[in-house]
Write an enzyme that holds these catalytic residues in place. Structure first.
Site, PDB file in Angstrom:
ATOM      1  N   SER A   1       1.029  -1.865  -0.111  1.00 46.52           N
ATOM      2  CA  SER A   1      -0.131  -0.170   0.317  1.00 46.52           C
ATOM      3  C   SER A   1       0.802   1.454   0.140  1.00 46.52           C
ATOM      4  CB  SER A   1      -0.765   0.172   1.108  1.00 46.52           C
ATOM      5  OG  SER A   1      -1.826   1.021   0.958  1.00 46.52           O
TER       6      SER A   1
ATOM      7  N   ASP B   1      -2.980   6.026  -3.510  1.00 45.05           N
ATOM      8  CA  ASP B   1      -1.667   5.817  -2.776  1.00 45.05           C
ATOM      9  C   ASP B   1      -1.084   4.494  -3.868  1.00 45.05           C
ATOM     10  OD1 ASP B   1      -3.848   4.283  -2.276  1.00 45.05           O
ATOM     11  OD2 ASP B   1      -2.739   3.276  -0.775  1.00 45.05           O
TER      12      ASP B   1
ATOM     13  N   ASP C   1      -1.252   1.888  -3.611  1.00 43.09           N
ATOM     14  CA  ASP C   1      -2.419  -0.035  -4.155  1.00 43.09           C
ATOM     15  C   ASP C   1      -3.791   0.396  -4.542  1.00 43.09           C
ATOM     16  OD1 ASP C   1      -2.860   0.707  -1.762  1.00 43.09           O
ATOM     17  OD2 ASP C   1      -3.469  -1.634  -1.539  1.00 43.09           O
TER      18      ASP C   1
ATOM     19  N   ASP D   1      -5.990   1.722  -3.213  1.00 43.25           N
ATOM     20  CA  ASP D   1      -7.750   1.465  -2.891  1.00 43.25           C
ATOM     21  C   ASP D   1      -7.875   3.185  -1.807  1.00 43.25           C
ATOM     22  OD1 ASP D   1      -5.615   1.913  -0.243  1.00 43.25           O
ATOM     23  OD2 ASP D   1      -6.535  -0.406   0.619  1.00 43.25           O
TER      24      ASP D   1
END
Length: 444
Positions: free
Chosen positions: A102, A239, A241, A243
């Site tokens: 992440s 960010d 990843d 999400d």
């Protein structure tokens, strides 16, 4: 021993704590556990990753582990975490594996697991997987070994899903998107352009090393400057990843997750889509969000910090919108996990459909100054039981009244107590937080 699974999967220094051997074992155990829960067919797993360099190594280990346990593997390549969650459901797979850390720096990596339908695994299943790491389970041979194939249209499947969930075209909007040199680098600019926006992409050239490096939602300064420089209507920061997302208005001011939730809650309430006229957020959301929702007759339910607690509350109450101050927002009717691209599309759609600038829409909520002080203690339990601390908190709450808030929260991993105070002015919040921090420190 500490539990292997944290609040968002297994995470650590790649090739340090998180070795290929561990990744292989986790994947194999996950396949065995899920196969044991449903023996009606051979398990199928979707595997994706973000572009950090160690992802190549860990993907190979995860794929090998799944196949060695008899699971067929569908590789979808570099994808946002929410894309992997979506594809698990769309491809009718039994398991999803996302290899990503992440917003963490490049040397770290992680393994996130999704069950059928793209839902995060419950604690009980994670415990079974962890217990299975030391088992000597027999391995299939011959035709029983899993097969591996690629899904060439994975990005198109995901972006088509996002476009279908966008209520209004983005025609006329000029936007800057910071992809954090991460998993959003390919999908985000493409889908925003397809939705009708003029897109200026920055930090969208991942080289395996530069993910989250001075960019993205944890470092929005470059994006803020570029929005102003290019005369853009707004900016979006993802960010590593993807999400989550934060936004930037035309003047370069940051719009955080609380403000994004306020915008979306009122849009959904207006459209009759906000189930039970309720928004779900964590205890860390700004008091300004509480006040704004109260003024618009929207109930705000709060949970412990962590997206899994928000998800649990959304499911149990049948609510339609929830999220965190960090920009992690969930629409249960459209996604099974936080989706930064979906969130950005919904925010931009609101700007386009109303003709109002983002700053005006975000202005529905006035953020109160918030001060957070971390106090190192010898025993968190002593602080929690202390009458002296309780009385000090009550005294500050009485002084602030409806115009402020106090929250004391023990760290989940360290001997720390986090003292958070919100007040009408920064100096009032700082003074109250320092005062309470001194009390907490004195009793421990």
């Amino acid at each position: 021993m500490a539990r292997l699974f944290g609040t968002d999967g297994v995470r650590g220094l790649a090739n340090g704590e998180l070795t290929p051997e561990l990744a292989l074992s986790v994947a194999a155990s996950a396949a065995r556990v899920l196969a044991a829960h449903d023996r009606s067919h051979r398990p199928v797993a979707v595997v994706g990753r973000d572009p950090r360099a160690s992802g190549e190594m860990l993907e190979a280990a995860v794929v090998a582990g799944l196949a060695s346990a008899g699971a067929d593997v569908l590789r979808v390549g570099i994808q946002p975490t929410p894309a992997v969650a979506y594809l698990v459901g769309a491809l009718e797979a039994d398991l999803g594996v996302m290899i990503s850390a992440s917003h963490n720096p490049m040397p770290d990596n992680g393994i996130k697991l999704f069950a059928s339908g793209g839902h995060k695994l419950p604690d009980g299943i994670e415990d079974e997987i962890e217990a299975g790491l030391t088992s000597d389970a027999p391995r299939p041979t011959g035709a029983g070994i899993g097969r591996v194939s690629d899904v060439p249209d994975a990005v198109d499947r995901y972006t088509d899903h996002l476009l279908a969930a966008t209520p209004h075209p983005l025609t006329g909007l000029r936007i800057v998107v910071d992809c954090a040199n991460g998993a959003a680098s390919f999908a985000a600019p493409e889908v925003y352009r397809k939705a009708g926006a003029e897109v200026i992409a920055v930090h969208a050239e991942p080289d395996g090393i530069n993910i989250n490096d001075g960019c993205g939602s944890t470092h929005p300064e470059v994006l803020q400057a570029m929005v102003v420089e290019h005369g853009a209507d707004l900016g979006i920061a993802h960010d590593g990843d993807a999400d989550r997302c934060l936004a930037v208005d035309a003047s370069g001011e940051l719009v955080d997750g609380d403000q994004i939730m306020a915008i979306l809650a009122l849009a959904m309430a207006e459209a009759g889509e906000l189930a039970h006229d309720t928004l779900v957020a964590t205890v860390m959301s700004n008091l300004g969000l509480h006040l704004a929702m109260r003024d618009h007759r929207v109930t705000l339910r709060t949970t412990a910090v962590g997206d899994r607690y928000v998800l649990e509350e959304l499911r149990s109450g049948g609510y339609a919108l929830g999220g965190e101050q960090s920009g992690h927002v969930v629409f249960p009717a459209l996604a099974t996990t936080g989706d930064g691209l979906l969130t950005a599309l919904r925010v931009m759609s609101r700007v386009a459909s109303t003709g109002k600038p983002l700053a005006e829409l975000a202005g529905v909520m006035r953020k109160l100054p918030q001060v957070l002080v971390n106090v190192r203690v010898s025993d968190k339990a002593t602080v929690a039981k202390s009458d002296v601390v309780r009385e000090a908190v009550e005294a500050v709450e009485a002084e602030l009244g409806d115009e402020g808030r106090v929250l004391l929260r023990p760290s989940g991993t360290e001997q720390l107590v986090r003292v958070m105070v919100e007040a009408p002015a920064q100096e009032i919040a700082q003074a109250a937080a320092d005062r309470l921090a001194g009390v907490v420190s004195s009793v421990s």
